[in-house]
Design a protein around this motif. Structure first.
Motif, PDB file in Angstrom:
ATOM      1  N   UNK A   1       4.192  18.859   6.022  1.00  0.00           N
ATOM      2  CA  UNK A   1       4.481  19.638   7.221  1.00  0.00           C
ATOM      3  C   UNK A   1       5.277  18.881   8.280  1.00  0.00           C
ATOM      4  N   UNK A   2       4.860  17.653   8.600  1.00  0.00           N
ATOM      5  CA  UNK A   2       5.504  16.974   9.707  1.00  0.00           C
ATOM      6  C   UNK A   2       6.077  15.601   9.353  1.00  0.00           C
ATOM      7  N   UNK A   3       5.943  15.148   8.132  1.00  0.00           N
ATOM      8  CA  UNK A   3       6.527  13.886   7.723  1.00  0.00           C
ATOM      9  C   UNK A   3       5.815  12.659   8.290  1.00  0.00           C
ATOM     10  N   UNK A   4       4.646  12.815   8.890  1.00  0.00           N
ATOM     11  CA  UNK A   4       3.935  11.678   9.445  1.00  0.00           C
ATOM     12  C   UNK A   4       3.206  10.927   8.350  1.00  0.00           C
ATOM     13  N   UNK A   5       3.089   9.619   8.526  1.00  0.00           N
ATOM     14  CA  UNK A   5       2.322   8.834   7.562  1.00  0.00           C
ATOM     15  C   UNK A   5       0.907   8.678   8.059  1.00  0.00           C
ATOM     16  N   UNK A   6      -0.018   8.537   7.111  1.00  0.00           N
ATOM     17  CA  UNK A   6      -1.438   8.435   7.450  1.00  0.00           C
ATOM     18  C   UNK A   6      -1.949   7.054   7.154  1.00  0.00           C
TER      19      UNK A   6
ATOM     20  N   UNK B   1       0.846  -1.179   0.000  1.00  0.00           N
ATOM     21  CA  UNK B   1       0.000   0.000   0.000  1.00  0.00           C
ATOM     22  C   UNK B   1       0.889   1.238   0.000  1.00  0.00           C
ATOM     23  N   UNK B   2       0.510   2.273  -0.749  1.00  0.00           N
ATOM     24  CA  UNK B   2       1.334   3.481  -0.779  1.00  0.00           C
ATOM     25  C   UNK B   2       1.339   4.164   0.580  1.00  0.00           C
ATOM     26  N   UNK B   3       2.467   4.758   0.917  1.00  0.00           N
ATOM     27  CA  UNK B   3       2.625   5.478   2.169  1.00  0.00           C
ATOM     28  C   UNK B   3       2.569   6.967   1.867  1.00  0.00           C
ATOM     29  N   UNK B   4       1.594   7.626   2.437  1.00  0.00           N
ATOM     30  CA  UNK B   4       1.430   9.059   2.212  1.00  0.00           C
ATOM     31  C   UNK B   4       2.103   9.820   3.333  1.00  0.00           C
ATOM     32  N   UNK B   5       2.812  10.865   2.990  1.00  0.00           N
ATOM     33  CA  UNK B   5       3.483  11.680   3.999  1.00  0.00           C
ATOM     34  C   UNK B   5       3.014  13.120   3.875  1.00  0.00           C
ATOM     35  N   UNK B   6       2.839  13.733   5.026  1.00  0.00           N
ATOM     36  CA  UNK B   6       2.465  15.136   5.060  1.00  0.00           C
ATOM     37  C   UNK B   6       3.715  15.983   4.812  1.00  0.00           C
TER      38      UNK B   6
END
Length: 80
Positions: A75-80, A68-73
């Protein structure tokens, strides 16, 4: 080692090497997988010293793994 087979047979690399194979660590288990398409992998080999890993049906050779693709913000580099 005592065997009736010549050393060339025992120590030869008879498995075809594939450019689309890679080694991954999935949930703490090391697997050799083959890329089937952009987001789907097939388990080729399980590499572990833990016998329980070999009993886990999720990690059996031939099983499919969907990436599954990993999405990163931004702003803060967090994954959703």
């Amino acid at each position: 080692m005592y065997t009736i087979y010549p050393e060339e047979v025992i120590f030869s690399d008879t498995e075809p090497k594939s450019n689309n194979q890679m080694t991954l660590n999935i949930q703490g288990v090391t697997l050799v997988v083959e890329v089937e398409n952009q987001n789907q992998l097939k388990i080729i080999r399980l590499i572990s010293s833990n016998p329980q890993d070999f009993l886990d049906e999720r990690f059996q050779p031939g099983e499919q793994v969907v990436m599954k693709p990993l999405l990163r913000s931004k702003n803060n580099g967090l994954s959703y």
